[in-house]
Design a protein around this motif. Sequence first.
Motif, mmCIF file in Angstrom:
data_model
loop_
_atom_site.group_PDB
_atom_site.id
_atom_site.type_symbol
_atom_site.label_atom_id
_atom_site.label_comp_id
_atom_site.label_asym_id
_atom_site.label_seq_id
_atom_site.Cartn_x
_atom_site.Cartn_y
_atom_site.Cartn_z
ATOM 1 N N GLY A 85 -0.036 5.254 3.425
ATOM 2 C CA GLY A 85 -0.769 3.995 3.436
ATOM 3 C C GLY A 85 -2.236 4.164 3.110
ATOM 4 N N GLY A 86 -2.845 3.095 2.599
ATOM 5 C CA GLY A 86 -4.284 3.101 2.337
ATOM 6 C C GLY A 86 -4.728 3.989 1.200
ATOM 7 N N LYS A 87 -3.803 4.339 0.286
ATOM 8 C CA LYS A 87 -4.170 5.239 -0.809
ATOM 9 C C LYS A 87 -4.147 4.573 -2.180
ATOM 10 C CE LYS A 87 -2.744 9.498 1.512
ATOM 11 N NZ LYS A 87 -1.900 10.712 1.433
ATOM 12 N N GLN A 113 -11.105 3.141 -2.195
ATOM 13 C CA GLN A 113 -9.778 3.445 -1.677
ATOM 14 C C GLN A 113 -9.742 3.324 -0.152
ATOM 15 O OE1 GLN A 113 -8.390 7.511 -2.247
ATOM 16 N NE2 GLN A 113 -6.389 6.764 -2.857
ATOM 17 N N GLY A 114 -8.651 2.759 0.363
ATOM 18 C CA GLY A 114 -8.498 2.591 1.799
ATOM 19 C C GLY A 114 -8.891 1.226 2.312
ATOM 20 N N TRP A 115 -9.387 0.351 1.437
ATOM 21 C CA TRP A 115 -9.858 -0.967 1.851
ATOM 22 C C TRP A 115 -8.997 -2.065 1.245
ATOM 23 C CZ3 TRP A 115 -13.632 -1.953 5.432
ATOM 24 C CH2 TRP A 115 -14.359 -0.838 5.875
ATOM 25 N N LYS A 116 -7.708 -2.053 1.532
ATOM 26 C CA LYS A 116 -6.785 -3.087 1.091
ATOM 27 C C LYS A 116 -6.891 -3.363 -0.411
ATOM 28 C CE LYS A 116 -4.807 -3.975 5.010
ATOM 29 N NZ LYS A 116 -3.373 -3.675 5.217
ATOM 30 N N GLY A 122 2.148 9.063 5.893
ATOM 31 C CA GLY A 122 0.741 9.153 5.523
ATOM 32 C C GLY A 122 0.407 8.516 4.193
ATOM 33 N N SER A 140 -12.186 -5.517 -3.435
ATOM 34 C CA SER A 140 -12.567 -4.255 -2.799
ATOM 35 C C SER A 140 -13.282 -3.309 -3.765
ATOM 36 C CB SER A 140 -11.325 -3.557 -2.244
ATOM 37 O OG SER A 140 -10.424 -3.228 -3.284
ATOM 38 N N THR A 159 -5.137 2.621 -5.482
ATOM 39 C CA THR A 159 -6.369 2.497 -6.267
ATOM 40 C C THR A 159 -6.319 1.284 -7.184
ATOM 41 O OG1 THR A 159 -5.443 3.994 -7.933
ATOM 42 C CG2 THR A 159 -6.837 4.973 -6.204
ATOM 43 N N GLU A 163 0.823 -1.213 0.000
ATOM 44 C CA GLU A 163 0.000 0.000 0.000
ATOM 45 C C GLU A 163 0.857 1.263 0.000
ATOM 46 O OE1 GLU A 163 -3.288 0.927 0.212
ATOM 47 O OE2 GLU A 163 -4.153 -1.062 -0.062
ATOM 48 N N ASN A 164 2.119 1.120 0.379
ATOM 49 C CA ASN A 164 3.007 2.274 0.524
ATOM 50 C C ASN A 164 4.433 1.810 0.240
ATOM 51 O OD1 ASN A 164 4.245 4.673 1.178
ATOM 52 N ND2 ASN A 164 3.585 4.713 3.308
#
Length: 223
Positions: free
Chosen positions: A55-57, A72-75, A53, A67, A59, A46-47
């Motif tokens: 992580g979780g971005k 966005q933000g859900w693994k 900041g 998902s 697409t 994820e990063n």
Amino acid sequence: MKLLICLSILLLSAGLFAQQPFNGVESNLGNLFRLSNAKSRSISPENFNGAKGGGGKATTGTGANASRELGQGWKVSPSVDIAPGQTYTIAEIDGPGSIQHIWMTPTGNWRYSILRLYWDDETTPSVEAPVGDFFGQGWGRYAALQSLAVCVNPGSAFNCYWPMPFRKKCKITLENIDVQKMVLYYQVDYLLTDIPSDAAYFHAQFHRTNPSHTRRTTSYSTT
């Protein structure tokens, strides 16, 4: 007069202690109260670069279909695919700093996934071992392991907590020498902080003499 001298010595000692900031690397229950200027970072699918900041971005990624209704933000990107013969760079970090925790869940034959770690300007890795053996899974199948340094949890969740300081750079790779694609879930937690001059480098090497003798050596060294 003697009382004043004693007080002066105590104050001087306290001042010297205060001038030695805690770098955060050796955190334990005995020093949880100490503040540190270390910057904590985490690298994952994820990063990829450990950006603050970041992580979780994602697409796009291996979890995009699962998902698709969550967004966005859900693994969206929980893992990476590593093709046969490919060497994947898990992390590349500019120091000084210290690796504090590595978690990964690799699929496939663990003896055919080669983990390597390079410190500073090395061209030969200080760590080179099959991923299963590095995490104490030498038989190629899951076995529960609970220790201060290495934990392997149900579902083949590999964790190691060896502090691994470096001064200039850290590079972590995983090579897939199998003929099948593998999927790798991973996270590398690290600190960007000052490293003491007497800190040694973490080393681990895998050795095998066919047909039955296998051993793994782990150590810290200045070279």
